[in-house]
Design a protein around this motif. Structure first.
Motif, PDB file in Angstrom:
ATOM      1  N   PHE A 126       3.962  -5.644  -1.394  1.00  0.00           N
ATOM      2  CA  PHE A 126       2.766  -5.014  -0.836  1.00  0.00           C
ATOM      3  C   PHE A 126       2.122  -5.893   0.243  1.00  0.00           C
ATOM      4  O   PHE A 126       0.916  -5.820   0.481  1.00  0.00           O
ATOM      5  N   ALA A 127       2.962  -6.707   0.879  1.00  0.00           N
ATOM      6  CA  ALA A 127       2.448  -7.589   1.931  1.00  0.00           C
ATOM      7  C   ALA A 127       1.919  -6.799   3.118  1.00  0.00           C
ATOM      8  O   ALA A 127       1.011  -7.267   3.825  1.00  0.00           O
ATOM      9  N   ASP A 131      -5.069  -2.842   2.762  1.00  0.00           N
ATOM     10  CA  ASP A 131      -6.162  -2.127   2.103  1.00  0.00           C
ATOM     11  C   ASP A 131      -5.905  -1.871   0.618  1.00  0.00           C
ATOM     12  O   ASP A 131      -6.799  -1.408  -0.092  1.00  0.00           O
ATOM     13  N   GLY A 132      -4.689  -2.159   0.179  1.00  0.00           N
ATOM     14  CA  GLY A 132      -4.372  -2.001  -1.235  1.00  0.00           C
ATOM     15  C   GLY A 132      -4.154  -0.565  -1.674  1.00  0.00           C
ATOM     16  O   GLY A 132      -4.060  -0.303  -2.879  1.00  0.00           O
ATOM     17  N   ARG A 137      -1.718   3.209  -5.719  1.00  0.00           N
ATOM     18  CA  ARG A 137      -0.888   4.357  -6.121  1.00  0.00           C
ATOM     19  C   ARG A 137       0.246   3.902  -7.028  1.00  0.00           C
ATOM     20  O   ARG A 137       0.596   4.589  -8.004  1.00  0.00           O
ATOM     21  N   TRP A 138       0.814   2.767  -6.717  1.00  0.00           N
ATOM     22  CA  TRP A 138       1.916   2.225  -7.505  1.00  0.00           C
ATOM     23  C   TRP A 138       1.459   1.894  -8.921  1.00  0.00           C
ATOM     24  O   TRP A 138       2.142   2.221  -9.905  1.00  0.00           O
ATOM     25  N   LEU A 139       0.305   1.266  -9.033  1.00  0.00           N
ATOM     26  CA  LEU A 139      -0.240   0.937 -10.352  1.00  0.00           C
ATOM     27  C   LEU A 139      -0.616   2.205 -11.120  1.00  0.00           C
ATOM     28  O   LEU A 139      -0.422   2.287 -12.342  1.00  0.00           O
TER      29      LEU A 139
END
Length: 317
Positions: A126-127, A131-132, A137-139
């Motif tokens: 996720f480099a 903005d995360g 979404r992955w989590l």
């Protein structure tokens, strides 16, 4: 060294070779945990379900992973599988009444942080997500997979005998088998159930036998260690909400043993001759080693092990 399912697991020497997630590898069901640094080449010394699957899928892939030990980038699918497995394992630390879906979801952030600490290479996934949003979404998908488990099994009614159990045994032939079993349940009557979590979708019926290969492998190891044929093999597919079960008998496991011996002989021959041929399939699109694969115009690295001298007539000895 032999490990029984009654004792504490021995050191997990092959975790990176056996932690798997079928979402990135289709019906074969296996990809290795991320590796970011190449290691010294060694000849194969044992067989795990993942590595057996690699050789059956593509002998050259097996060589790259086991002998050359080429580095591989972490993938979102494989890392999510590792994360979900960790959450399901840790949930059983809580008393039965507290093994709830909300508690399981609450474990996801902490286990993700722990994974980042133990495997710093996953941070690069996720480099490019300052903005995360993609990470969130992955989590969230990991949380959904964890929550779906509660529609398939009731952890408040389960007391696993073992979790993430490393098993290893040596067959009479000298072939050493090893692997990590997600969960072992033992009934009061002594019947054994082997359970494996999958974060992908259940295979179509025509691919079910391939999916069960890993479980029969584990059943064979447990049988040789404990002289007990597991009563049930159970695959829990969190991606589709399906449970695939199979009740093995000794004849099944004897067939698996014969198959593994034949497979090991083929691996031994390829190791001695250096003849590792690619086997193109749809899974090639996920392979990290296209730059080294002749099917993609690449060149394998120089073979790092001794090669048997050629016998008369061009046949290798």
């Amino acid at each position: 060294m032999e490990t029984s399912i009654d004792g504490a697991a021995e050191g997990v020497a092959e975790t990176a070779a056996t932690v798997v997630d079928e979402a990135a590898a289709g019906a074969a069901g296996t990809v290795p945990a991320p590796r970011t640094e190449a290691r010294a080449a060694t000849a194969p010394a044992s067989l795990s379900p993942s590595r057996a699957g690699d050789f059956m899928q593509c002998p050259l892939l097996y060589r790259f992973r086991v002998i050359d030990r080429l580095p591989e980038k972490p993938s979102e699918a494989a890392t999510r599988g590792t994360l979900v497995h960790a959450v399901l394992e840790r949930l059983f630390d809580a008393p039965a009444a507290e093994r709830t879906a909300p508690r399981a979801r609450s474990l996801v952030p902490g286990q993700w942080e722990r994974l980042r600490e133990t495997r710093p290479e996953v941070v690069e996934l996720f480099a490019d997500d300052p903005d995360g949003e993609r990470l969130a979404r992955w989590l969230a998908e990991a949380e959904r997979l964890v929550e779906r488990w509660f529609t398939l099994e009731d952890p408040s009614r389960l007391e696993p005998a073992e979790r993430e159990l490393f098993v290893e045994t040596e067959l009479d032939s000298g072939l050493r088998l090893r692997g990590i079993i997600d969960r072992v349940d033992v009934a009061p009557t002594g019947e054994v159930r082997i359970v494996d979590y999958k974060t992908g979708k259940a295979p179509r019926p025509e691919y079910a036998e391939g999916a069960l290969f890993q479980m029969k492998f584990y059943a064979l190891v447990v049988w040789r260690l404990k002289q007990v044929v597991p009563r049930r093999l159970q695959l829990v597919y969190l991606g589709s909400g399906d449970v695939l079960t199979y009740d093995p008998v000794p004849a099944d496991l004897e067939r698996v043993e014969r198959k593994l011996l034949a497979l090991w002989e083929a691996i031994r021959l390829a190791t001695e001759t250096g003849d590792w041929r690619p086997r193109p399939t749809k899974l090639c699109g996920w392979c990290d080693h296209q730059a080294h694969c002749p099917e993609f115009g690449g060149t394998p690295p120089p073979y790092p092990l001794p090669v048997a001298a050629s016998a008369p007539g061009g046949v290798r000895a």
